[in-house]
Design an enzyme around this catalytic site. Structure first.
Site, PDB file in Angstrom:
ATOM      1  N   ILE A  27       0.820  -1.222   0.000  1.00 45.47           N
ATOM      2  CA  ILE A  27       0.000   0.000   0.000  1.00 45.47           C
ATOM      3  C   ILE A  27       0.853   1.272   0.000  1.00 45.47           C
ATOM      4  O   ILE A  27       0.391   2.325  -0.436  1.00 45.47           O
ATOM      5  CB  ILE A  27      -0.972   0.009   1.199  1.00 45.47           C
ATOM      6  CG1 ILE A  27      -2.048   1.097   1.021  1.00 45.47           C
ATOM      7  CG2 ILE A  27      -0.218   0.172   2.510  1.00 45.47           C
ATOM      8  CD1 ILE A  27      -3.150   1.044   2.043  1.00 45.47           C
ATOM      9  N   THR A  54       3.351  -8.396 -14.543  1.00 44.84           N
ATOM     10  CA  THR A  54       4.175  -7.379 -15.189  1.00 44.84           C
ATOM     11  C   THR A  54       4.457  -7.758 -16.630  1.00 44.84           C
ATOM     12  O   THR A  54       4.581  -8.947 -16.960  1.00 44.84           O
ATOM     13  CB  THR A  54       5.517  -7.206 -14.449  1.00 44.84           C
ATOM     14  OG1 THR A  54       6.406  -6.392 -15.236  1.00 44.84           O
ATOM     15  CG2 THR A  54       6.196  -8.549 -14.204  1.00 44.84           C
ATOM     16  N   GLU A 109       7.176  -7.446 -17.979  1.00 38.82           N
ATOM     17  CA  GLU A 109       8.514  -8.036 -18.025  1.00 38.82           C
ATOM     18  C   GLU A 109       8.448  -9.557 -18.183  1.00 38.82           C
ATOM     19  O   GLU A 109       9.414 -10.176 -18.631  1.00 38.82           O
ATOM     20  CB  GLU A 109       9.297  -7.675 -16.761  1.00 38.82           C
ATOM     21  CG  GLU A 109       9.707  -6.220 -16.668  1.00 38.82           C
ATOM     22  CD  GLU A 109      10.884  -5.859 -17.566  1.00 38.82           C
ATOM     23  OE1 GLU A 109      11.665  -6.764 -17.914  1.00 38.82           O
ATOM     24  OE2 GLU A 109      11.025  -4.671 -17.911  1.00 38.82           O
ATOM     25  N   ALA A 156       5.943  -6.252  -3.646  1.00 39.17           N
ATOM     26  CA  ALA A 156       6.956  -6.952  -4.435  1.00 39.17           C
ATOM     27  C   ALA A 156       8.299  -6.237  -4.330  1.00 39.17           C
ATOM     28  O   ALA A 156       8.364  -5.062  -3.976  1.00 39.17           O
ATOM     29  CB  ALA A 156       6.545  -7.017  -5.911  1.00 39.17           C
ATOM     30  N   LYS A 211       7.706 -13.450 -11.102  1.00 39.99           N
ATOM     31  CA  LYS A 211       6.335 -13.045 -11.408  1.00 39.99           C
ATOM     32  C   LYS A 211       5.620 -14.073 -12.288  1.00 39.99           C
ATOM     33  O   LYS A 211       4.406 -14.270 -12.169  1.00 39.99           O
ATOM     34  CB  LYS A 211       6.334 -11.674 -12.088  1.00 39.99           C
ATOM     35  CG  LYS A 211       6.565 -10.501 -11.140  1.00 39.99           C
ATOM     36  CD  LYS A 211       5.378 -10.306 -10.198  1.00 39.99           C
ATOM     37  CE  LYS A 211       5.460  -9.028  -9.415  1.00 39.99           C
ATOM     38  NZ  LYS A 211       4.276  -8.811  -8.544  1.00 39.99           N
ATOM     39  N   SER A 250      10.233  -4.898  -6.885  1.00 44.84           N
ATOM     40  CA  SER A 250       9.796  -4.653  -8.263  1.00 44.84           C
ATOM     41  C   SER A 250      10.829  -3.989  -9.155  1.00 44.84           C
ATOM     42  O   SER A 250      10.512  -3.610 -10.282  1.00 44.84           O
ATOM     43  CB  SER A 250       8.524  -3.791  -8.251  1.00 44.84           C
ATOM     44  OG  SER A 250       8.772  -2.553  -7.611  1.00 44.84           O
TER      45      SER A 250
END
Length: 338
Positions: free
Chosen positions: A9, A130, A132, A87, A157, A89
């Protein structure tokens, strides 16, 4: 009143999603990691005194590496919707911390799925995927494009994506994967290339930086505006049946184009300031990512509202304000021979 639980969050997407859900009347719960310094800057404007009876934003300490605490929060909150945005990320960092990235981004999702299954509650799950994951699969990429990950982050992911799909089928969970292409904003982390560019321009105009060092400026990406994309997350969980969706603009731009436009907005020639540093090259590069968001357009009715040029201007204007400048003043400074 619906309840939503958001991991991550305090990140860019988490903060915008919290805003959106609160505006829709939700009670919002967020999981944050304990740190020695405050890490809630992106959601500080949403803070409500927990002593008040009508507070609708609640924060819980937890971590995706700690399955018992994740399970405890879910049992306590009993949310209607869970958005797994937590994550590690950063793609480049994932090459330096592959084990940690796999633990958080891959196994962290499994811990969440198991906690949901054990809690035996009627809940809908959004899993943040994602672009990616597509790696070097040729663009444009859609929901049927093969995954060919080119980084530890992308590989983790992909594992999470297929585990969500498996739990959906095996345990009849309402679980969706959102395969989001690059989305940026004024709240983007400072080490991501787009924010790195706009912050560097502000620093150059403030005379506190001379050059901007980048890696592969020929990399092609599909860039959108994060507030548009969190709307898509919410829409996926309002659908009648769970499914997976690619979210993007359908447009492709290089890092060099981002430089050209952003430097051009303040009347500067990017080539005078940008330097290439091979240290920023990835061990395995992803050359081109471009979404085909037709499924989300047709089934969800979702379309991006912010153009690429508008995105660049929003980000640059924000970072200029951070150093006490605005676009018009900055153009004048550049014209005067910065």
């Amino acid at each position: 009143m619906k309840k939503a639980l958001i991991t991550g969050i305090t990140g860019q997407d988490g903060s915008y999603l919290a805003e959106l859900l609160l505006s829709k009347g939700y009670e919002v719960h967020g999981i944050i990691r304990r740190a020695s310094t405050f890490n809630t800057q992106r959601i500080d404007h949403l803070y409500e005194d927990p002593h008040e009876s009508d507070t609708r934003l609640h924060l819980h300490y937890g971590d995706l590496t700690d399955g018992s605490q994740i399970a405890r929060v879910i049992r306590t909150v009993r949310p209607d919707e869970i958005y797994n945005l937590g994550a590690q990320s950063h793609v480049a960092v994932s090459f330096n911390q592959p084990e940690y990235t796999g633990d958080v981004d891959g196994l962290g999702t499994v811990r969440l799925l198991e906690a949901i299954r054990d809690a035996d509650i009627d809940v809908k799950l959004y899993q943040a995927g994602t672009s990616e994951m597509f790696g070097d699969s040729p663009p444009p990429q859609n929901e049927n494009t093969p995954f060919r990950p080119r980084s530890p982050y992308a590989a983790a992911k992909v594992y999470a994506h297929w585990m969500v799909a498996n739990y959906r089928d095996a345990y009849d969970l309402f679980a969706v994967n959102g395969i989001l292409f690059n989305h940026e904003s004024e709240r983007r982390g400072e080490t991501f290339v787009t924010r790195k560019i706009t912050r560097a321009i502000a620093a150059i105009l403030a005379d506190s930086q001379k050059h901007l060092y980048l890696g592969n400026i020929d990399a092609v990406r599909d860039w959108g505006y994060a507030p548009d994309y969190v709307q898509a997350m919410w829409m996926m969980l309002q659908a009648d049946t769970p499914d997976d969706y690619v979210i993007g603009t359908g447009e492709a731009h290089t890092v060099q184009e981002f430089c050209e436009i952003s430097f051009g907005l303040v009347g500067l020639d990017w080539e005078q300031y940008v330097r290439i540093d091979p240290a920023y090259y990835r061990p395995t590069e992803v050359e081109s990512l471009q979404a085909n968001p037709a499924k989300a357009n047709n089934k969800l009715g979702w379309k991006p509202e912010t153009s690429f040029n508008e995105l660049v201007e929003l980000m640059l204007a924000h970072d200029l304000r951070e150093v006490g400048l605005d676009l018009e003043i900055s153009r004048d400074l550049a014209t005067d021979g910065l």
